[in-house]
Design an enzyme around this catalytic site. Structure first.
Site, PDB file in Angstrom:
ATOM      1  N   HIS A  79     -56.490  11.518  24.326  1.00  0.00           N
ATOM      2  CA  HIS A  79     -56.822  10.889  25.584  1.00  0.00           C
ATOM      3  C   HIS A  79     -57.452   9.554  25.237  1.00  0.00           C
ATOM      4  O   HIS A  79     -57.184   8.768  26.389  1.00  0.00           O
ATOM      5  CB  HIS A  79     -57.275  12.010  26.390  1.00  0.00           C
ATOM      6  CG  HIS A  79     -56.859  11.657  27.992  1.00  0.00           C
ATOM      7  ND1 HIS A  79     -56.577  10.424  28.453  1.00  0.00           N
ATOM      8  CD2 HIS A  79     -56.992  12.603  28.917  1.00  0.00           C
ATOM      9  CE1 HIS A  79     -56.075  10.586  29.670  1.00  0.00           C
ATOM     10  NE2 HIS A  79     -56.351  11.897  30.064  1.00  0.00           N
TER      11      HIS A  79
ATOM     12  N   ASP B 101     -34.223  12.813  27.472  1.00  0.00           N
ATOM     13  CA  ASP B 101     -32.824  13.507  26.780  1.00  0.00           C
ATOM     14  C   ASP B 101     -32.572  13.083  25.218  1.00  0.00           C
ATOM     15  O   ASP B 101     -32.569  11.847  25.015  1.00  0.00           O
ATOM     16  CB  ASP B 101     -31.630  13.049  27.674  1.00  0.00           C
ATOM     17  CG  ASP B 101     -30.253  13.523  27.193  1.00  0.00           C
ATOM     18  OD1 ASP B 101     -30.247  14.155  26.058  1.00  0.00           O
ATOM     19  OD2 ASP B 101     -29.150  13.320  27.892  1.00  0.00           O
TER      20      ASP B 101
END
Length: 424
Positions: free
Chosen positions: A150, A369
């Site tokens: 992070h 995808d």
């Protein structure tokens, strides 16, 4: 269920990072993001037999290409924590075999201890900024778990990176919905870094002996309609899904705190606000780095009503005021405000008060995808600190709330009548 590691590789960018880009300087907002990790898991069902070796080779090659665009993710933090040394050390890439089918896995609830095995989160080697774990189920389905530091990236950037990787894997380039090439806008000049001790305040639970558990609570489309009616907005101003769910969860958490302490007390909610499109200085949607800051929303026991509608109004009014302020504030002012907010959060945690909240709603997770169709499901493996993460459900009209709480407090939370009535 058993998961066995089949292979471990270290994937470097397909093109060497130019010498003039070797030093990626972190901003102050990066520094404040501490040493925690973000994780996301993308599940894919498949039809027919799968050539695991071929699929892995394809994933490795496309990941290498994506890292050439997101080159800081393949670097290493310097010892002073002020920059990333971008000499293409690479990311960790693991392939595992899961003994169960995906359907069997999903029937396990799925419990967080099972989910956490799908990401490379145990015995973290802190030199790696990104770790990828590709898990093949016995049925041929797979789950791709991505863990990222992070301190270098936020959730928005991580989703962009995964979409970029997915686009390259299916040969579609980068110009698709939800897939973005990053821009490096020298955020260190807008939000100048400074030396802070140990990366600033750690948000890891102060009570090290507390057992944090994570559970999913789903608010489907029907639940959202009920929340709108409950807020009194059915025929008036439409509150956002995030505000409605956050208000209901916060109401339940205030009740949990009241049970724990024996009386009602002031509470702080600290949501994360994206600065993209809001800050006065130009911060692009594609800006790489941490482009967010927490802001405090205060529930005052003697001033704030505890009804659901009261909390909806409190969250909306505070958020609206902060957005108006951010649009006029300088980078240095935003940094000071973020630092003060972190200090407030840390003080609340020391008094065992819940306060951390983030939303990944509207992130294009379900657009990732890789060539096998869009994800069947996307989730997170939870947190080491008490917090709530909101994500879109697959249908797009509901929200999945991933709630991480002390085990004893989780029992009280999930027994709340509103939570029982409105979640599944």
């Amino acid at each position: 269920m058993e998961i066995k590691i089949q292979s471990v590789q270290f994937i470097k960018p397909s093109k060497s990072t130019p010498q003039n880009l070797r030093h990626f300087k972190l901003s102050f907002l990066d520094q404040l993001s501490t040493s925690s990790y973000i994780n996301m898991i993308f599940y894919y069902k498949t039809n027919g037999e799968v050539d695991i070796s071929e699929r892995c080779d394809h994933l490795v090659n496309s990941l290498s290409e994506a890292l050439s665009l997101y080159y800081p993710l393949a670097g290493r933090l310097t010892k002073d924590g002020l920059e990333v040394d971008c000499i293409d050390q690479g990311v960790k890439f693991l392939v595992t075999q899961v003994s169960s089918s995906l359907d069997e896995f999903l029937k396990l609830d799925p419990k967080n201890d099972h989910i956490s095995q799908l990401i490379s989160a145990k015995d973290l080697d802190t030199t790696w900024l990104v770790m990828v774990q590709v898990n093949f189920f016995a049925c041929g389905a797979l789950a791709i778990g991505v863990t990222a530091s992070h301190q270098v990236t936020d959730g928005c950037n991580l989703v962009r990176f995964i979409n970029q990787w997915a686009s390259m894997n299916r040969g579609g380039g980068s110009n698709i919905n939800g897939s973005f090439e990053p821009t490096f806008d020298k955020l260190d000049l807008l939000f100048p870094p400074m030396k802070v001790s140990s990366g600033g305040h750690s948000l890891v639970s102060v009570d090290q002996e507390a057992m944090i558990v994570t559970k999913r609570f789903r608010f489907n489309g029907t639940s959202m309609s009920k929340l709108r009616a409950k807020s009194g907005s059915a025929n008036g101003q439409q509150h956002t899904r995030v505000t409605l769910v956050a208000s209901l969860i916060w109401k339940a958490l205030i009740a949990v705190d009241q049970v724990k302490c024996g009386s009602l007390r002031n509470c702080l909610l600290a949501p994360a606000m994206s600065l993209r499109g809001k800050a006065s200085s130009p911060v692009l949607e594609s800006s790489f780095g941490n482009v967010w800051a927490p802001y405090p929303i205060r529930f005052l026991e003697n001033e704030t009503g505890l009804e659901f509608g009261d909390l909806v109004d409190l969250i909306e009014d505070t958020t609206r005021n902060v957005i108006m302020w951010v649009q006029k504030a300088s980078g240095e002012e935003i940094c000071r405000h973020a630092q003060e907010s972190y200090a407030l959060v840390y003080e609340e945690l020391k008094h065992n008060k819940f306060c951390i909240f983030t939303s990944w709603c509207r992130f294009p997770m379900y657009e990732a995808d890789f060539g096998w169709g869009k994800p069947y499901w996307v989730n997170t493996a939870g947190s080491l600190v008490e917090m709530v993460t909101l994500m879109d459900d697959k249908d797009g009209d509901g929200i999945e709330a991933w709630v991480s709480l002390n085990q004893k407090e989780m029992y009280v939370f999930e027994s709340d009548q509103d939570i029982l009535d409105l979640t599944s």
